[in-house]
Write a protein that holds these residues in place. Structure first.
Motif, PDB file in Angstrom:
ATOM      1  N   ILE A  47       0.835  -1.200   0.000  1.00  0.00           N
ATOM      2  CA  ILE A  47       0.000   0.000   0.000  1.00  0.00           C
ATOM      3  C   ILE A  47       0.873   1.255   0.000  1.00  0.00           C
ATOM      4  CG2 ILE A  47      -1.582   1.356   1.440  1.00  0.00           C
ATOM      5  CD1 ILE A  47      -2.999  -1.257   2.140  1.00  0.00           C
ATOM      6  N   ALA A  48       1.979   1.218   0.750  1.00  0.00           N
ATOM      7  CA  ALA A  48       2.885   2.364   0.782  1.00  0.00           C
ATOM      8  C   ALA A  48       3.479   2.622  -0.601  1.00  0.00           C
ATOM      9  CB  ALA A  48       3.992   2.120   1.806  1.00  0.00           C
ATOM     10  N   GLU A  49       3.832   1.545  -1.308  1.00  0.00           N
ATOM     11  CA  GLU A  49       4.377   1.694  -2.668  1.00  0.00           C
ATOM     12  C   GLU A  49       3.319   2.282  -3.599  1.00  0.00           C
ATOM     13  OE1 GLU A  49       5.729  -2.107  -3.861  1.00  0.00           O
ATOM     14  OE2 GLU A  49       7.377  -2.187  -2.398  1.00  0.00           O
ATOM     15  N   LEU A  50       2.097   1.780  -3.495  1.00  0.00           N
ATOM     16  CA  LEU A  50       1.013   2.313  -4.319  1.00  0.00           C
ATOM     17  C   LEU A  50       0.801   3.794  -4.047  1.00  0.00           C
ATOM     18  CD1 LEU A  50      -1.624  -0.558  -3.995  1.00  0.00           C
ATOM     19  CD2 LEU A  50      -0.398   0.075  -6.064  1.00  0.00           C
ATOM     20  N   ASP A  51       0.804   4.157  -2.762  1.00  0.00           N
ATOM     21  CA  ASP A  51       0.563   5.544  -2.379  1.00  0.00           C
ATOM     22  C   ASP A  51       1.674   6.446  -2.901  1.00  0.00           C
ATOM     23  OD1 ASP A  51      -0.976   7.496  -0.616  1.00  0.00           O
ATOM     24  OD2 ASP A  51       1.053   7.698   0.195  1.00  0.00           O
ATOM     25  N   GLU A  52       2.923   6.014  -2.728  1.00  0.00           N
ATOM     26  CA  GLU A  52       4.054   6.841  -3.170  1.00  0.00           C
ATOM     27  C   GLU A  52       4.054   7.014  -4.684  1.00  0.00           C
ATOM     28  OE1 GLU A  52       8.950   6.892  -2.942  1.00  0.00           O
ATOM     29  OE2 GLU A  52       7.801   5.351  -1.888  1.00  0.00           O
ATOM     30  N   GLU A  53       3.774   5.910  -5.390  1.00  0.00           N
ATOM     31  CA  GLU A  53       3.794   5.988  -6.847  1.00  0.00           C
ATOM     32  C   GLU A  53       2.679   6.882  -7.375  1.00  0.00           C
ATOM     33  OE1 GLU A  53       3.862   3.043 -10.735  1.00  0.00           O
ATOM     34  OE2 GLU A  53       4.406   2.304  -8.748  1.00  0.00           O
ATOM     35  N   ASP A  62      -0.597  18.710 -14.335  1.00  0.00           N
ATOM     36  CA  ASP A  62      -1.990  19.033 -14.087  1.00  0.00           C
ATOM     37  C   ASP A  62      -2.869  18.313 -15.097  1.00  0.00           C
ATOM     38  OD1 ASP A  62      -1.683  20.735 -11.914  1.00  0.00           O
ATOM     39  OD2 ASP A  62      -1.151  22.415 -13.213  1.00  0.00           O
ATOM     40  N   PRO A  63      -4.148  18.181 -14.796  1.00  0.00           N
ATOM     41  CA  PRO A  63      -5.057  17.574 -15.761  1.00  0.00           C
ATOM     42  C   PRO A  63      -5.165  18.424 -17.018  1.00  0.00           C
ATOM     43  CG  PRO A  63      -6.242  18.391 -13.833  1.00  0.00           C
ATOM     44  CD  PRO A  63      -4.802  18.587 -13.575  1.00  0.00           C
ATOM     45  N   PRO A  64      -5.525  17.832 -18.154  1.00  0.00           N
ATOM     46  CA  PRO A  64      -5.650  18.607 -19.391  1.00  0.00           C
ATOM     47  C   PRO A  64      -6.731  19.656 -19.289  1.00  0.00           C
ATOM     48  CG  PRO A  64      -6.577  16.407 -19.652  1.00  0.00           C
ATOM     49  CD  PRO A  64      -5.865  16.425 -18.339  1.00  0.00           C
ATOM     50  N   GLU A  65      -6.507  20.757 -19.968  1.00  0.00           N
ATOM     51  CA  GLU A  65      -7.506  21.825 -19.976  1.00  0.00           C
ATOM     52  C   GLU A  65      -8.728  21.366 -20.765  1.00  0.00           C
ATOM     53  OE1 GLU A  65      -7.355  24.539 -18.396  1.00  0.00           O
ATOM     54  OE2 GLU A  65      -5.258  24.694 -17.806  1.00  0.00           O
ATOM     55  N   GLY A  66      -9.874  21.968 -20.473  1.00  0.00           N
ATOM     56  CA  GLY A  66     -11.064  21.734 -21.266  1.00  0.00           C
ATOM     57  C   GLY A  66     -12.034  20.761 -20.659  1.00  0.00           C
ATOM     58  N   LEU A  67     -11.559  19.826 -19.794  1.00  0.00           N
ATOM     59  CA  LEU A  67     -12.463  18.854 -19.217  1.00  0.00           C
ATOM     60  C   LEU A  67     -12.935  19.273 -17.839  1.00  0.00           C
ATOM     61  CD1 LEU A  67     -10.830  15.442 -20.149  1.00  0.00           C
ATOM     62  CD2 LEU A  67     -12.643  16.671 -21.315  1.00  0.00           C
ATOM     63  N   GLU A  68     -12.164  20.068 -17.132  1.00  0.00           N
ATOM     64  CA  GLU A  68     -12.487  20.399 -15.752  1.00  0.00           C
ATOM     65  C   GLU A  68     -12.869  21.860 -15.615  1.00  0.00           C
ATOM     66  OE1 GLU A  68     -10.258  16.783 -15.845  1.00  0.00           O
ATOM     67  OE2 GLU A  68      -9.654  18.747 -16.503  1.00  0.00           O
ATOM     68  N   ILE A  69     -13.712  22.165 -14.641  1.00  0.00           N
ATOM     69  CA  ILE A  69     -14.033  23.551 -14.351  1.00  0.00           C
ATOM     70  C   ILE A  69     -13.094  24.109 -13.305  1.00  0.00           C
ATOM     71  CG2 ILE A  69     -16.482  23.334 -14.927  1.00  0.00           C
ATOM     72  CD1 ILE A  69     -16.967  23.207 -11.860  1.00  0.00           C
ATOM     73  N   LEU A  70     -12.302  23.234 -12.672  1.00  0.00           N
ATOM     74  CA  LEU A  70     -11.356  23.692 -11.674  1.00  0.00           C
ATOM     75  C   LEU A  70     -10.332  22.609 -11.466  1.00  0.00           C
ATOM     76  CD1 LEU A  70     -11.663  24.418  -8.018  1.00  0.00           C
ATOM     77  CD2 LEU A  70     -12.771  22.325  -8.639  1.00  0.00           C
ATOM     78  N   ARG A  71      -9.134  23.024 -11.138  1.00  0.00           N
ATOM     79  CA  ARG A  71      -8.103  22.056 -10.821  1.00  0.00           C
ATOM     80  C   ARG A  71      -8.305  21.602  -9.392  1.00  0.00           C
ATOM     81  NH1 ARG A  71      -4.175  22.418 -14.782  1.00  0.00           N
ATOM     82  NH2 ARG A  71      -4.248  24.306 -16.023  1.00  0.00           N
ATOM     83  N   LEU A  72      -8.163  20.315  -9.181  1.00  0.00           N
ATOM     84  CA  LEU A  72      -8.280  19.806  -7.822  1.00  0.00           C
ATOM     85  C   LEU A  72      -7.068  20.260  -7.024  1.00  0.00           C
ATOM     86  CD1 LEU A  72      -9.569  16.210  -8.588  1.00  0.00           C
ATOM     87  CD2 LEU A  72     -10.894  18.211  -7.940  1.00  0.00           C
ATOM     88  N   PRO A  73      -7.193  20.366  -5.719  1.00  0.00           N
ATOM     89  CA  PRO A  73      -6.111  20.936  -4.914  1.00  0.00           C
ATOM     90  C   PRO A  73      -4.837  20.099  -4.979  1.00  0.00           C
ATOM     91  CG  PRO A  73      -7.898  20.120  -3.525  1.00  0.00           C
ATOM     92  CD  PRO A  73      -8.373  20.029  -4.914  1.00  0.00           C
ATOM     93  N   PRO A  74      -3.674  20.738  -4.827  1.00  0.00           N
ATOM     94  CA  PRO A  74      -2.404  19.994  -4.809  1.00  0.00           C
ATOM     95  C   PRO A  74      -2.447  18.898  -3.752  1.00  0.00           C
ATOM     96  CG  PRO A  74      -2.000  22.358  -4.897  1.00  0.00           C
ATOM     97  CD  PRO A  74      -3.471  22.195  -4.666  1.00  0.00           C
ATOM     98  N   GLY A  75      -1.882  17.741  -4.104  1.00  0.00           N
ATOM     99  CA  GLY A  75      -1.876  16.620  -3.175  1.00  0.00           C
ATOM    100  C   GLY A  75      -3.115  15.763  -3.227  1.00  0.00           C
ATOM    101  N   ASP A  76      -4.150  16.206  -3.947  1.00  0.00           N
ATOM    102  CA  ASP A  76      -5.371  15.401  -4.080  1.00  0.00           C
ATOM    103  C   ASP A  76      -5.044  14.157  -4.899  1.00  0.00           C
ATOM    104  OD1 ASP A  76      -7.911  14.373  -5.042  1.00  0.00           O
ATOM    105  OD2 ASP A  76      -8.790  16.270  -4.404  1.00  0.00           O
ATOM    106  N   PRO A  77      -5.347  12.949  -4.393  1.00  0.00           N
ATOM    107  CA  PRO A  77      -5.031  11.722  -5.136  1.00  0.00           C
ATOM    108  C   PRO A  77      -5.686  11.662  -6.508  1.00  0.00           C
ATOM    109  CG  PRO A  77      -5.640  11.219  -2.874  1.00  0.00           C
ATOM    110  CD  PRO A  77      -5.955  12.663  -3.091  1.00  0.00           C
TER     111      PRO A  77
END
Length: 476
Positions: A47-53, A62-77
């Motif tokens: 689980i630690a390896e999965l989390d770190e990776e 960042d996610p590609p532009e055009g699909l989202e109305i907002l970027r999710l906060p830094p550190g959000d899985p």
């Protein structure tokens, strides 16, 4: 601490341990267990390896532009979708593995049906899962298909689905994994991590239904990580995003929910998966409604409704129809809401689709009640209650009956309200569904020439939760 004396730590606790989300006392207890348990220590490392990776991949861009109305906060899985690990095949393996997979998937169907049939019988379910062999490709397919189908049927019994997911996860933890297993046909065709991802996804769905949102969060994060590492595709990751979108809507994070729902919908639409795209559209509607953007929500719901009708997905259809009516009611468009239900009732057969007609009648009653049409609401609830009983849904039948009591009381027809209450209390006694003290409180609130209608409404809402817990959750 001996493995024989202490139960293993579940994935939920281990993820919280990795992310330092445990209280000091909980962390100390977990550390003591880990010191003496090789099974949990090995799973912790995984689980630690999965989390770190996943965190490393998420931080890369960042996610590609055009699909989202907002970027999710830094550190959000879920800030950006992680690339999946491709399963490497040796030269010449492709055709031979495909033939093995096709044969195994066909042989898996009977076992899959057996597992699904046992999800409401804990003892039989445990026995069937224990008989699964991880060296048999068809057994892996059977477990995978059963987990996927249980997710599609989640409305029929979320508590049973959660129990199934947890039993599958416990089995996958118990089964030892050896390095040489990675070269086996079974592992290359249906990776263990992919199975774990599907089990965590089902558990996350079920926890959303049972309102256990913190548990749902951990399961969904683990599903995302497991699919990314276990050879999952874009569809698997989008499915997790859709369920996570629903979870965030339920906890009041509507803008983030909308981001995830739109990302998932774009994937499903690009791949031509219309039924899954419709579910993501419905998730968009939930997020928009939570943001009080009710007209936009109605448009998203209606787009989903057309697909659910085309595919005969009546459980999804009814849920979305009720959501449309709720939005229209909040917009003050009671007549439009009633017309939506009228159209739906014309599409369904009272005999063939009895339970779905019951839910639609119940939803119609909600609209009529909100519009102050208490007589019409009471009549619709009586019809719904009768159909629920005929469909073997006692909790829903009793909930409709008590709502009917309040409707007659609101109309001022106290004689009929008390008569219906007597019938409700008789049925409650038969099912032993309520504590006598609660029944007495309802009777007292409805007594006298001027009953306390607000107290009746409060008790009705409280009683609904109790009935669902004691008699089983139903589609709502």
């Amino acid at each position: 601490m001996s493995q024989l004396k202490a139960p293993h730590l579940d994935d939920f606790t281990l993820l919280r341990y990795v992310t330092r989300d445990l209280e000091d006392s909980e962390r100390d207890e977990a550390a003591k267990h880990l010191n003496g348990c090789e099974t949990c220590s090995g799973l912790l490392r995984e689980i630690a390896e999965l989390d770190e990776e996943l965190r490393h991949r998420t931080a890369q861009g960042d996610p590609p532009e055009g699909l989202e109305i907002l970027r999710l906060p830094p550190g959000d899985p879920f800030r950006s979708r992680p690339p999946t690990v491709e399963r490497r095949l040796r030269r010449g393996d492709g055709a031979s593995l495909a033939a093995v997979a096709l044969d195994a998937s066909e042989r898996a169907r009977p076992t899959c049906e057996q597992i699904l049939g046992a999800t409401r019988e804990s003892g039989r379910l445990i026995t069937l899962i224990a008989e699964i062999s991880m060296t048999d490709v068809s057994h892996r397919f059977a477990l995978l298909y059963a987990l996927q189908e249980a997710g599609r049927r989640i409305a029929e019994g979320p508590v049973a689905a959660l129990r199934f997911a947890e039993e599958a996860l416990a089995y996958l933890r118990r089964e030892p994994f050896r390095r040489e297993d990675s070269e086996s046909e079974a592992e290359r065709i249906v990776p263990r991590l992919f199975l774990r991802g599907q089990a965590h996804l089902l558990a996350g769905q079920a926890c959303n239904w049972t309102l256990e949102f913190e548990r749902a969060q951990s399961h969904l994060e683990l599903a995302y990580r497991s699919f990314a590492r276990g050879g999952g595709d874009e569809v698997s990751l989008a499915s997790v995003e859709q369920v996570e979108s629903q979870r965030r809507s339920f906890i009041g994070r509507g803008r983030e929910a909308l981001t995830l729902a739109r990302r998932a919908a774009a994937t499903f639409e690009e791949l031509g998966l219309q039924d899954q795209a419709a579910r993501a559209k419905a998730a968009q509607g939930v997020a928009l409604a939570g943001l009080n953007r009710h007209q936009e929500a109605v448009e998203s719901y209606r787009a989903a409704l057309l697909v659910f009708e085309r595919y005969g997905l009546w459980s999804n259809y009814v849920g979305v129809l009720n959501n449309i009516a709720t939005c229209l009611t909040k917009l003050g468009r009671f007549d439009d809401a009633r017309r939506e239900y009228a159209r739906a009732l014309r599409r369904l057969s009272r005999e063939r689709d009895r339970s779905f007609v019951a839910y639609i009648r119940h939803g119609l009653a909600d609209v009529l009640f909100a519009a102050g049409l208490y007589r019409e609401a009471a009549i619709s609830l009586a019809q719904a209650g009768r159909l629920y009983r005929e469909s073997g849904l006692p909790a829903s039948s009793l909930i409709a009956a008590l709502f009917e009591v309040e409707s007659w009381a609101r109309l001022g027809d106290l004689g009929r309200a008390r008569h219906r209450l007597d019938l409700f209390l008789e049925a409650v006694d038969q099912h032993r569904a309520l504590d006598p003290s609660v029944s007495r409180e309802i009777e007292e609130a409805l007594s006298g020439s001027r009953p306390d209608l607000e107290r009746v409404a409060e008790l009705r809402r409280q009683t609904e939760e109790t009935l669902r817990e004691r008699l089983g959750c139903a589609l709502a």
